[in-house]
Scaffold this active site. Structure first.
Site, PDB file in Angstrom:
ATOM      1  N   PHE A   1      37.412  42.139  36.210  1.00  0.00           N
ATOM      2  CA  PHE A   1      37.709  43.356  36.952  1.00  0.00           C
ATOM      3  C   PHE A   1      38.258  44.457  36.056  1.00  0.00           C
ATOM      4  CE2 PHE A   1      38.696  39.664  39.661  1.00  0.00           C
ATOM      5  CZ  PHE A   1      37.791  39.867  40.697  1.00  0.00           C
ATOM      6  N   ASP A   2      37.810  45.684  36.288  1.00  0.00           N
ATOM      7  CA  ASP A   2      38.525  46.855  35.794  1.00  0.00           C
ATOM      8  C   ASP A   2      39.839  46.938  36.578  1.00  0.00           C
ATOM      9  OD1 ASP A   2      38.989  49.363  34.507  1.00  0.00           O
ATOM     10  OD2 ASP A   2      38.233  50.387  36.280  1.00  0.00           O
TER      11      ASP A   2
END
Length: 222
Positions: free
Chosen positions: A8-9
């Site tokens: 995930f960002d």
């Protein structure tokens, strides 16, 4: 392919902080006498200095002092988050629970420095379910280069092709796709342009809406 990892960002994806970065870019530039158009501030989301500095020189002119504006922007962001807090995006807890229940290893790949990322995730009350957090200060070449996603996959002991990445910005999408991950876009400040469609596994308007995509792509191949 057996997809067993999710990367995930952070800003704009897990945390509702991208709009703070956006407004602080414009505010910082204004303090130094520059008028920064919205599209220029949006263009450098998740972008490393190696790309952002020459980009601003090109669009704003040689007089634009990128590092001075960036450093002041960092101060403004820190002040804003200290005052407002770091709020998780809708659906984050549901998605993390889904990953945990289905044995999907999770990591964060963020342009933010690692220690600061850990601090802000804790501030947001997001359970520390991540196997690894890779910050922008831990790689030589940040987004849109693929290094941070390669490092995150390696930390999960997975091939990048075994990982689904979730991103909200073009620079992050390019980084994840170039690393070999399948990419789900969860739009934040902008919707996906047509040119990104071939790079994407799917688009989820909120992060929990990515669960059906993961069910199809990850669990079906487990």
């Amino acid at each position: 392919m057996n997809y067993t990892g999710a990367i995930f960002d952070m800003d704009g994806l897990l945390l509702d902080t991208e709009r703070i970065y956006f407004s602080c870019w414009k505010k910082s530039a204004a303090e130094f006498g520059y008028v920064l158009p919205d599209e220029y501030a949006l263009a450098v989301r998740s972008c490393s200095k190696d790309y952002a500095a020459p980009y601003f020189k090109r669009v704003m002119g040689d007089s634009f002092d990128y590092f001075k504006v960036r450093d002041r922007r960092r101060e403004l962001v820190a002040e804003a988050i200290q005052k407002q807090g770091a709020t998780p995006k809708p659906g984050v807890s549901e998605l993390l629970q889904f990953c945990q229940e289905n044995g999907i290893r999770t990591a964060v790949a963020t342009a933010t420095a690692k220690d600061l990322a850990v601090e802000r995730l804790k501030m947001a009350g997001i359970p520390m379910q991540f196997s690894m957090i890779v910050g922008g200060d831990q790689v030589q070449h940040g987004k849109p280069e693929p290094e941070i996603y390669l490092r995150a996959a390696e930390a999960l002991q997975l091939n990048p092709r075994e990982c689904v990445a979730m991103e909200d910005s073009p620079n992050g999408i390019y980084a994840a796709f170039s690393a070999g991950c399948r990419v789900i876009m969860v739009p934040d400040l902008t919707q996906p342009e047509q040119c990104f469609q071939p790079l994407l596994l799917g688009v989820a308007q909120t992060i929990d809406k990515a669960i059906p995509i993961l069910e199809k792509e990850v669990c079906a191949h487990a």
